[in-house]
Design a protein around this motif. Structure first.
Motif, mmCIF file in Angstrom:
data_model
loop_
_atom_site.group_PDB
_atom_site.id
_atom_site.type_symbol
_atom_site.label_atom_id
_atom_site.label_comp_id
_atom_site.label_asym_id
_atom_site.label_seq_id
_atom_site.Cartn_x
_atom_site.Cartn_y
_atom_site.Cartn_z
ATOM 1 N N GLY A 180 2.901 -36.251 -34.158
ATOM 2 C CA GLY A 180 2.231 -36.619 -33.048
ATOM 3 C C GLY A 180 1.303 -35.349 -32.679
ATOM 4 N N GLU A 181 0.397 -35.199 -31.494
ATOM 5 C CA GLU A 181 -0.610 -33.715 -31.509
ATOM 6 C C GLU A 181 0.498 -32.350 -31.545
ATOM 7 O OE1 GLU A 181 -4.206 -33.072 -29.807
ATOM 8 O OE2 GLU A 181 -3.448 -33.408 -28.367
ATOM 9 N N THR A 182 -0.503 -31.778 -32.447
ATOM 10 C CA THR A 182 -0.195 -30.363 -32.163
ATOM 11 C C THR A 182 -1.804 -28.988 -32.285
ATOM 12 O OG1 THR A 182 1.398 -30.518 -33.860
ATOM 13 C CG2 THR A 182 0.549 -28.348 -33.698
ATOM 14 N N MET A 183 -1.534 -28.137 -31.823
ATOM 15 C CA MET A 183 -2.815 -27.850 -30.879
ATOM 16 C C MET A 183 -3.085 -26.540 -31.310
ATOM 17 S SD MET A 183 -3.445 -29.722 -27.306
ATOM 18 C CE MET A 183 -1.447 -29.975 -26.878
ATOM 19 N N VAL A 184 -3.185 -25.641 -31.227
ATOM 20 C CA VAL A 184 -3.853 -24.527 -31.172
ATOM 21 C C VAL A 184 -3.253 -23.522 -30.166
ATOM 22 C CG1 VAL A 184 -4.815 -22.486 -31.732
ATOM 23 C CG2 VAL A 184 -5.359 -24.402 -32.976
ATOM 24 N N LEU A 185 -2.112 -22.604 -30.130
ATOM 25 C CA LEU A 185 -1.767 -22.343 -28.874
ATOM 26 C C LEU A 185 -2.608 -20.944 -28.754
ATOM 27 C CD1 LEU A 185 -0.192 -21.627 -26.474
ATOM 28 C CD2 LEU A 185 1.706 -21.512 -27.994
#
Length: 321
Positions: free
Chosen positions: A10-15
């Motif tokens: 799934g999608e992992t984003m920069v937080l």
């Protein structure tokens, strides 16, 4: 290829999450972290001592490379991750106005992860795991992501893998009608379902917790473990119906990610083939630990840490330590 306990994608984003509690328009410094439900679970499982694989489609940019290095550095197997120049890596900004009042702003439309499609799936890689973990976020990203999720279910079924599904409802990503349809479709193929009570009510149209669980079972032999926040979780199988109490927390620092920690705890217990009440009890403990620390993954514990946390103690636990 090393045998995996769990595979997820799934999608992992920069937080970007400021340390101070104030509106984002008054924030001038943003520490960089990562955030994504599936990678949170993968990292949680790795810290609990399991071999886990995670994959996605990342932007061929500095943020995508940062995400891959961060997740791989946590001991997660990432060899099936892909990069694309066609779209950027998604971003998240988290605004904390108080420990209980947290707003999350997503910049993910048209992101690299939304371009994931069935041809990106490595069937051998997925089939090499005992459990396939899915969330309801991935199919909401795009039609091709939905098709990829359904293809992964087909692969899991063909290889007699257990499917564990966390609905993780994100109404900003799709319509109510579409969300209800797809979440129930995935649930119908799943062996273990981990909804929050509100998600279960949304999916089934029922209000009472026992009715919600029965509806999610659909007359089949499934395990329903429903998250109840500070009250713990409700376990429902054909043989067991029980509410497992949660762990009191004196200070909530950041509630985001607690559900992913809970899911990691459930998956870990299933892999260890422990009695389900014990599995749920540990998952509750992990959720309580996660809310005591800033960030999505920072509070995810090792097995030794969570076992120590669960030792008999008087009074509420201050997990901000």
């Amino acid at each position: 290829m090393k045998k995996l306990d769990v595979v997820t994608f799934g999608e992992t984003m920069v937080l970007f999450q400021p340390e101070q509690m104030q509106p984002l328009e008054y924030v001038y410094e943003f520490p960089k972290r990562i955030g994504g439900a599936e990678s949170n679970v993968a990292i949680g499982l790795s810290r609990l001592g399991h071999t886990v694989g995670w994959f996605s489609k990342l932007g061929d940019d500095p943020f995508g490379r940062y995400i891959l290095k961060s997740i791989r550095g946590e001991g997660v197997e990432t060899s099936s991750c892909l990069f694309t120049k066609e779209a950027p890596t998604g971003l998240i900004f988290k605004e904390r106005l108080s420990p209980e009042d947290v707003n999350v702003y997503y910049y993910r439309k048209g992101s690299a992860a939304s371009l994931l499609e069935t041809t990106d799936l490595d069937e051998e890689y997925i089939a090499n795991a005992k459990i396939l973990h899915l969330t309801g976020i991935t199919p909401a990203l795009s039609d091709t992501c939905y098709q990829a999720v359904m293809k992964s279910i087909e692969i899991a079924k063909k290889n007699k893998m257990k499917i564990v599904f966390d609905p993780n409802l994100r109404l900003k990503l799709w319509s109510l009608e579409k969300a209800k349809q797809v979440l129930n479709e995935i649930a119908s193929h799943s062996d273990v379902i981990l909804p929050g009570l509100d998600e279960g009510q949304f999916m089934t149209g029922k209000t009472e917790i026992e009715e919600v669980a029965e509806a999610l079972m659909g007359g089949e032999d499934k395990t329903i473990i429903m998250k109840l926040g500070s009250k713990g979780a409700y376990l429902h199988t054909k043989d067991e119906q029980e509410t497992i109490e949660g762990y009191p927390v004196t200070q909530i620092v950041d509630p985001v990610g607690a559900g992913d920690g809970f899911a990691a705890g459930i998956l870990s217990g299933l892999l260890r083939e422990e009695p389900l009440p014990i599995v749920v009890k540990r998952a509750n403990a992990i959720g309580a630990m996660v809310v005591g620390m800033t960030g999505d993954i920072e509070g995810l514990p090792t097995l030794a840490a969570v076992e120590q946390f669960m030792q008999p103690n008087t009074g509420a636990r201050d997990v901000n330590r």
